[in-house]
Design an enzyme around this catalytic site. Sequence first.
Site, PDB file in Angstrom:
ATOM      1  N   CYS A  16       0.807  -1.216   0.000  1.00  0.00           N
ATOM      2  CA  CYS A  16       0.000   0.000   0.000  1.00  0.00           C
ATOM      3  C   CYS A  16       0.845   1.273   0.000  1.00  0.00           C
ATOM      4  CB  CYS A  16      -0.958  -0.002   1.185  1.00  0.00           C
ATOM      5  SG  CYS A  16      -0.203  -0.454   2.758  1.00  0.00           S
ATOM      6  N   HIS A  34      -2.954   6.507   4.524  1.00  0.00           N
ATOM      7  CA  HIS A  34      -1.514   6.496   4.779  1.00  0.00           C
ATOM      8  C   HIS A  34      -0.910   7.823   4.337  1.00  0.00           C
ATOM      9  CE1 HIS A  34      -1.836   2.433   5.878  1.00  0.00           C
ATOM     10  NE2 HIS A  34      -1.134   1.837   4.932  1.00  0.00           N
TER      11      HIS A  34
END
EC number: 1.2.1.11
Length: 341
Positions: free
Chosen positions: A132, A244
Site C-alpha cells: 500500500c 496512509h
Amino acid sequence: MGYRVVVVGATGNVGREMLSTLAEREFPVDEVAAVASARSTGSEIEFGDTGKMLKCKNIEHFDFTGWDIALFSAGSGPAKEYAPKAAAAGCVVIDNSSYYRMDPDVPLIVPEVNPDAIDGYKARNIIANPNCSTAQMMVALKPLHDAATIKRVIVSTYQSVSGAGKGGMDELFEQSRAIFVGDSAEPRQFTKQIAFNVIPHIDVFMDDGSTKEEWKMVVETKKILDPKIKVNATCVRVPVFVGHSESINIEFERDISAEEAMNILREAPGVMLIDKREDGGYVTPVECVGDNATFISRVRQDPTVENGLSLWCVSDNLRKGAALNAVQIAELLGRRHLKKG
C-alpha cells in the site's frame, strides 16, 4: 459481453472495497462471486451500492474454471495455496498479498507507472499488487523520475491501522474508548499501545534492523520504477483509522525546482496537487478517505543536498493502496489482453 470476476477475501476491509470499487467504476461484469474462508461461507455482502447481495462461497471448494479474473485479498497463505489453482484454471489472478511481488515471472503493477509490465502476466497468469505505501509513492515519484531522474529516496511513512485489517481498527477504537474511561489499554494486535501513540514497527524485523514493511518499499520501488534508485524507509503505525501519509525526500540527477515539480505533478495521472502554503493548504489522511487520488502537498526545495526536493503524500490505503489499484490492473488487463466489455 463482460467479465466473470471473483473477489477472494470478500469479507475483509480490502475485499469489501474491491467490490465497491468494481461497482463504482462500472467495471464490465456479467457475474461477480464473493469468496472467503469457511467461517464466512453463506454470509451475505453487498456488491457496492448496487443493492445486489452476494452470498459468500467457501474458497476450499470454489472452482475457478470459466472465471476470467480473480482479485485476491486474503493474505499470503491463501494466495500461495489457491492463486496457482485459479491461474491453472485459466483465471487471471491479481493478488494483493506480498507473496508473489518479487517473483521474476510475476509483474508488479501500478497502472500509472509501469503499464507495459503487465504483458508478462502470461508466464504465471498472476499479477501482483504492490504494498500500500509503495503504490502511492510510485504515483508521486514516476512523473518526477521521468523529468529529472531520481537517484535516492528517503521516506518516512505514517500508516493507518486499517493497513493491519479490521482487527487493527478495532484495537484503536477499543483502546481509545478504554483510555477515556480510565480502563487499561493492553495491546493485542500491535506490539505496543496504538491509541494516542505511534509505533515504528510494521511487520517482522530483518537481520539488518529494518522491518519487512521497509524492505518491501525498497525492493518494490526498484522493481516497479527503476532498479538504480536507492531507497531508505522508516515505516510507522499511527492512530489513524484510514489513510496512509508519507514524508518523502528525493535527490535527483539534475536540477528541478519546486515550481517545476508542482507543474509536473498537476498534470500527472492519479495525482491531485494541493499545495497552498497557508494554514490548511495541504491534505491530511482524514480528507483523503474514499477518494481515488494520491494527494501531494508541501512541495519544497531541500537545500541540504544537490538537486533535492521534499514533499508530503497522502492516499486512502484501502483504495489506491489496495482495491483501486487492483481494479485498475483489471481494467488495464482488459484493454490490453482480455478484450471484453
